[in-house]
Design a protein around this motif. Sequence first.
Motif, PDB file in Angstrom:
ATOM      1  N   CYS A 126      46.104  50.856  41.643  1.00 43.51           N
ATOM      2  CA  CYS A 126      46.802  50.276  42.787  1.00 43.51           C
ATOM      3  C   CYS A 126      48.302  50.169  42.511  1.00 43.51           C
ATOM      4  CB  CYS A 126      46.229  48.904  43.129  1.00 43.51           C
ATOM      5  SG  CYS A 126      44.527  48.964  43.766  1.00 43.51           S
ATOM      6  N   CYS A 127      48.659  49.748  41.312  1.00 42.44           N
ATOM      7  CA  CYS A 127      50.077  49.658  40.957  1.00 42.44           C
ATOM      8  C   CYS A 127      50.738  51.035  40.969  1.00 42.44           C
ATOM      9  CB  CYS A 127      50.240  48.999  39.585  1.00 42.44           C
ATOM     10  SG  CYS A 127      49.759  47.257  39.548  1.00 42.44           S
ATOM     11  N   ALA A 128      50.015  52.037  40.466  1.00 36.95           N
ATOM     12  CA  ALA A 128      50.570  53.392  40.458  1.00 36.95           C
ATOM     13  C   ALA A 128      50.776  53.908  41.873  1.00 36.95           C
ATOM     14  CB  ALA A 128      49.638  54.329  39.674  1.00 36.95           C
ATOM     15  N   GLN A 162      29.298  47.129  28.210  1.00 35.96           N
ATOM     16  CA  GLN A 162      30.039  45.919  28.562  1.00 35.96           C
ATOM     17  C   GLN A 162      31.541  46.169  28.567  1.00 35.96           C
ATOM     18  OE1 GLN A 162      28.731  42.947  25.833  1.00 35.96           O
ATOM     19  NE2 GLN A 162      26.711  42.722  26.764  1.00 35.96           N
ATOM     20  N   ALA A 163      32.026  46.930  27.573  1.00 32.42           N
ATOM     21  CA  ALA A 163      33.454  47.232  27.513  1.00 32.42           C
ATOM     22  C   ALA A 163      33.884  48.063  28.714  1.00 32.42           C
ATOM     23  CB  ALA A 163      33.784  47.964  26.207  1.00 32.42           C
ATOM     24  N   ARG A 211      40.537  46.583  35.370  1.00 36.60           N
ATOM     25  CA  ARG A 211      41.879  46.884  34.890  1.00 36.60           C
ATOM     26  C   ARG A 211      42.334  48.252  35.370  1.00 36.60           C
ATOM     27  NH1 ARG A 211      39.950  44.286  30.098  1.00 36.60           N
ATOM     28  NH2 ARG A 211      39.464  46.309  29.149  1.00 36.60           N
ATOM     29  N   ARG A 212      41.411  49.238  35.326  1.00 36.26           N
ATOM     30  CA  ARG A 212      41.758  50.565  35.806  1.00 36.26           C
ATOM     31  C   ARG A 212      42.063  50.543  37.300  1.00 36.26           C
ATOM     32  NH1 ARG A 212      37.498  52.547  32.322  1.00 36.26           N
ATOM     33  NH2 ARG A 212      36.103  52.677  34.115  1.00 36.26           N
ATOM     34  N   THR A 213      41.304  49.740  38.060  1.00 33.72           N
ATOM     35  CA  THR A 213      41.548  49.639  39.498  1.00 33.72           C
ATOM     36  C   THR A 213      42.920  49.038  39.777  1.00 33.72           C
ATOM     37  OG1 THR A 213      39.176  49.379  39.891  1.00 33.72           O
ATOM     38  CG2 THR A 213      40.655  48.723  41.662  1.00 33.72           C
TER      39      THR A 213
END
Length: 302
Positions: free
Chosen positions: A23-25, A9-10, A17-19
Motif C-alpha cells: 500500500c505504501c509503495a 506462523q512466520a 507487513r507485506r500488505t
Amino acid sequence: MEHHQFGAQASAHARPRRTVLLCCALALAFFLLAARLDLAERLTQSLWRQEHWQLDELALSLLVLVLALAGFAVRRGRQVALLLAQNRALTQRLLHAQEEERCALARELHDEVGQDCTAIRAAASYILRARAGDQANVQACAASIARSSEALHAMVRTMLRRLRPPVLDSLGLEAALQALCDSWTQQHGIACHFAPHAIPAGLDDSTATAIYRLVQEGLTNVARHAGADQATVELRADAHGLLHLAIEDNGRGLRQDKTPADGFGMLGMRERVAGLRGHIRWISALGNGLRIEVALAARCAA
C-alpha cells in the motif's frame, strides 16, 4: 514438523507487513505520478470551472468519506477479530467437552458394562459346567444373568438418550420437549411449564434437534446458576414462517459483570442459532430472572 509450523506462523505474521508495504509503495508511485503531471492543479482548475455546481468542494467531501469508510473498516475488522477469537475459544471448549464426554462414556463402559458382562460370563460358565440335580444354583445363575442383562439394557438406553433423544424421532418435537420438561422437573425439583402454540408437524431434523438442544441447555443453565423455583418454555410459530422459542425463569438473572458470551453454554447456544441463520437475545432483570428469546426459520422436511 516444528520447523514447518514455525515457518507457517512466520509467513502468517509477514502477510500484514507485506500488505502495508505494498500500500505504501502504491501511494508513493501515485504521488510521483501526480507530482509529474500536476494532477492536483489540473483537478482544481477543472473543478473551479464548475463552481456553480460547488464541485470544488467534492475533494474534501471524498476525503471525509474515505476517512469514514476507513474508520468503519477498522471497527468491522475489530469485530471480526473478536468473533474469530470467540469461535476459536468455542472450538477448543467443544473439543474439551467432547473429550470429557468420551472419557465419561469410556468409564461407564468399563465399570458398568464390563462388570455386567463379567457377571453374565461367569454365570453362563457355571451353567455350562453344572451337573444334573444342581437346579437351584442353575436358577440362581439364570436370575443373575437376567439382572445383568436388564442393567446392560438400562445402560444402553441411558447412553442413547445422551447421544440423541429417541422420543424426538418417534413422537416429534412437541412431545420430546414436554418429556424433557417433565423429566427436568422430576430431576431438579423445579416447576417447568411447557407452552406449545401451532408448532409445524414437519420440521426438518436439524431445526428440531437445534430447538431441543437449546431448551436442554437453557434448562441446564437454570438448574445450575439461576437459583429459580419456576421455569417456562414457550414455542410458537407465527404467520411469517418463523419459530419463536422463549425460556424464562424467576431466578437471580445475569450478573452485571457477566455477558452472554462469557459462558460456554450461552456461547454454544448463540453459535447453534447462528448456524440456522436465526437470532438469540438474553433479557435479564437482576433479581427478577432471565428470559432467552430465539427466532429462526421454520424449515420443514422435504
